[in-house]
Design a protein around this motif. Structure first.
Motif, PDB file in Angstrom:
ATOM      1  N   VAL A   1       0.860  -1.183   0.000  1.00  0.00           N
ATOM      2  CA  VAL A   1       0.000   0.000   0.000  1.00  0.00           C
ATOM      3  C   VAL A   1       0.897   1.234   0.000  1.00  0.00           C
ATOM      4  N   ALA A   2       0.767   2.049  -1.043  1.00  0.00           N
ATOM      5  CA  ALA A   2       1.551   3.278  -1.170  1.00  0.00           C
ATOM      6  C   ALA A   2       0.672   4.467  -0.811  1.00  0.00           C
ATOM      7  N   PHE A   3       1.287   5.475  -0.198  1.00  0.00           N
ATOM      8  CA  PHE A   3       0.567   6.676   0.204  1.00  0.00           C
ATOM      9  C   PHE A   3       1.262   7.892  -0.396  1.00  0.00           C
ATOM     10  N   THR A   4       0.474   8.803  -0.923  1.00  0.00           N
ATOM     11  CA  THR A   4       0.993  10.086  -1.361  1.00  0.00           C
ATOM     12  C   THR A   4      -0.072  11.139  -1.115  1.00  0.00           C
ATOM     13  N   ASP A   5       0.268  12.410  -1.388  1.00  0.00           N
ATOM     14  CA  ASP A   5      -0.624  13.518  -1.068  1.00  0.00           C
ATOM     15  C   ASP A   5      -1.309  14.048  -2.321  1.00  0.00           C
ATOM     16  N   ASP A   6      -2.324  14.870  -2.104  1.00  0.00           N
ATOM     17  CA  ASP A   6      -3.053  15.433  -3.233  1.00  0.00           C
ATOM     18  C   ASP A   6      -2.341  16.621  -3.861  1.00  0.00           C
ATOM     19  N   ASP A   7      -1.200  17.049  -3.302  1.00  0.00           N
ATOM     20  CA  ASP A   7      -0.467  18.184  -3.861  1.00  0.00           C
ATOM     21  C   ASP A   7       0.851  17.761  -4.505  1.00  0.00           C
ATOM     22  N   VAL A   8       0.901  16.542  -5.050  1.00  0.00           N
ATOM     23  CA  VAL A   8       2.101  16.071  -5.735  1.00  0.00           C
ATOM     24  C   VAL A   8       1.779  15.731  -7.188  1.00  0.00           C
ATOM     25  N   ILE A   9       2.849  15.664  -7.976  1.00  0.00           N
ATOM     26  CA  ILE A   9       2.811  15.062  -9.305  1.00  0.00           C
ATOM     27  C   ILE A   9       3.810  13.920  -9.267  1.00  0.00           C
ATOM     28  N   ALA A  10       3.336  12.707  -9.509  1.00  0.00           N
ATOM     29  CA  ALA A  10       4.202  11.532  -9.416  1.00  0.00           C
ATOM     30  C   ALA A  10       4.917  11.281 -10.738  1.00  0.00           C
ATOM     31  N   ASP A  11       6.211  11.021 -10.660  1.00  0.00           N
ATOM     32  CA  ASP A  11       6.978  10.596 -11.818  1.00  0.00           C
ATOM     33  C   ASP A  11       6.363   9.304 -12.365  1.00  0.00           C
ATOM     34  N   PRO A  12       6.335   9.100 -13.682  1.00  0.00           N
ATOM     35  CA  PRO A  12       5.701   7.892 -14.229  1.00  0.00           C
ATOM     36  C   PRO A  12       6.256   6.577 -13.692  1.00  0.00           C
ATOM     37  N   HIS A  13       7.510   6.582 -13.245  1.00  0.00           N
ATOM     38  CA  HIS A  13       8.135   5.358 -12.728  1.00  0.00           C
ATOM     39  C   HIS A  13       8.043   5.280 -11.210  1.00  0.00           C
ATOM     40  N   TRP A  14       7.361   6.242 -10.575  1.00  0.00           N
ATOM     41  CA  TRP A  14       7.349   6.334  -9.112  1.00  0.00           C
ATOM     42  C   TRP A  14       6.892   5.051  -8.441  1.00  0.00           C
TER      43      TRP A  14
END
Length: 439
Positions: free
Chosen positions: A192-205
């Protein structure tokens, strides 16, 4: 306390073929404006892999790629004729080189669930979801947790624009940790990965963040690199000049069975492990550790510390933690001076709140914490000291150096937050208990 006068800095990506080789690509940071004359902050990639950051001044009419390539090559060549990863790793000793070798990426990452907790920020959320839907990970789901919503905006966005591509979960109890636990409960991925609503994820993230779990069954958590998406305001520039959210480019493995020699406060310096905008857990490990403490995090009186608590909880359960710079997200730092003031206070409160939560829920760790307390107090004083008293010459990206003086007022706010953290955590626990009893 007023904002310092700092000029905007362009943010870009520079991709090199080799440390000494030609430029393969140059472009603005994802979603960012075109590069302008003046200071330019650039992520340096080696054939796509994040390797370093540099800042250079680009004059009117100059080719920014060529201007930045010079300092980029010098940065990568500093440690001699080795691979970029080896050079960068040499700057900070590895906790367990043998485990790092065992946890090198494999071909097929495990099935993953990505959880994004949000509250009334549909425009930012849409930007984040667009980047998450463009991931090269072969098998993953996206879950949005709408935390204590005041409107239907998030629900309408997810069930309308992103219908059949993103799952919607509503959690009415406010608090980031509560929202993350709701996402964990809904997730079906083994990671389970968590990130925020104010990011742009790299395509390979997501691939880079989850691959290590397949190679190391004892791995409980992986964290990744967080870089600024924009450096347009004084608050954004000041935050990034003093470390931002990045933890450097050297790979790292933390093993509770063999505490790292260069981390005498381990595992209580959880802030060095990573940040909540870029973290993934083996689902079984996080559930075994009890998940996130619902009395921590943004949206509670504790103000933060939910991610730090989870890191220590998983380590305390006997699992390892890895940091990799190849898992990259671009973070939109808050714009205003008041935002930075709030952030400074929240960091301090979250730090001591998570320590309080750790001891309340894991009292067996008290002797270890007491043994480290003298060094811990010294570390806290150093962390919140007048940062401008450090060596000059740093730039955003040279984390740990100090180009722009850190105002004393922000240090005072951090310390005030640290004093309040345990009180805030106690208040949040009482409110959480009342909420459960009221159901």
């Amino acid at each position: 306390m007023s904002s310092p006068a700092l000029r905007p800095i362009s943010v870009a990506e520079l991709d090199l073929d080799t440390p000494e080789g030609p430029v393969l690509a140059f472009r603005p940071a994802p979603g960012g404006p075109p590069v302008e004359p003046g200071e330019v902050y650039a992520l340096v990639r080696l054939r796509g892999r994040p390797a370093a950051t540099v800042v250079a001044v680009v004059a009117e009419g100059e080719d920014p790629a060529e201007v930045l390539a010079g300092p980029a090559r010098r940065r990568l060549a500093e440690a001699g004729p080795r691979t970029a990863a080896e050079r960068l790793a040499a700057a900070r000793p590895l906790a367990r080189p043998d485990l790092l070798a065992r946890s090198r990426p494999v071909a097929v990452p495990p099935r993953a669930s990505v959880v994004v907790a949000t509250r009334e920020r549909p425009e930012q959320l849409a930007r984040a979801l667009d980047s998450l839907l463009a991931q090269d990970h072969p098998d993953h789901e996206l879950i949005v947790v709408d935390n204590a919503p005041l409107t239907t905006d998030t629900h309408d966005l997810v069930t309308g624009t992103y219908a059949d591509r993103v799952r919607y979960v509503r959690e009415d109890t406010p608090g980031l940790a509560v929202a993350h636990n709701a996402g964990l409960a809904a997730a079906d991925g083994s990671v389970v990965a968590f990130t925020d609503d104010d990011v742009i994820a790299d395509p390979h993230w997501l691939t880079a963040l989850t691959e290590p779990f397949a190679a190391d069954p004892g791995l409980g958590c992986v964290t990744g690199l967080i870089l600024p998406a924009r450096l347009r305001t004084p608050a954004q520039i000041l935050l990034e000049s003093h470390g931002g959210f990045a933890k450097g480019f050297a790979p790292r493995v933390y093993d509770p069975a063999e505490p790292p020699a260069d981390e005498p406060l381990f595992p209580f310096t959880a802030g060095s492990f990573g940040s909540g905008a870029n973290m993934a857990f083996r689902a079984a490990a996080l559930r075994e550790a009890g998940g996130f403490d619902p009395a921590t995090g943004t949206g509670t009186a504790a103000r933060g510390g939910d991610d730090l608590y989870a890191f220590v909880a998983v380590l305390s359960a006997g699992f390892r933690l890895r940091y990799t710079a190849e898992a990259l997200v671009w973070h939109h730092h808050r714009d205003t001076w008041q935002d930075l003031r709030n952030q400074a206070y929240g960091y301090g409160a979250g730090l001591t709140a998570y320590l309080t939560a750790t001891l309340v829920r894991r009292p067996r760790l008290l002797p270890a914490l007491l043994a480290r307390l003298p060094r811990g107090l010294a570390h806290a004083r150093t962390m919140t000291a007048q940062r401008g008293e450090g060596p000059a010459g740093g730039v955003p990206g040279e984390h740990g150096t100090h180009h722009h003086p850190w105002p004393r007022g922000l240090s005072r706010l951090e310390r005030r937050g640290m004093l309040f953290g345990p009180i805030g955590y106690a208040q949040a626990r009482v409110r959480a208990r009342r909420g459960r009893n009221a159901r």
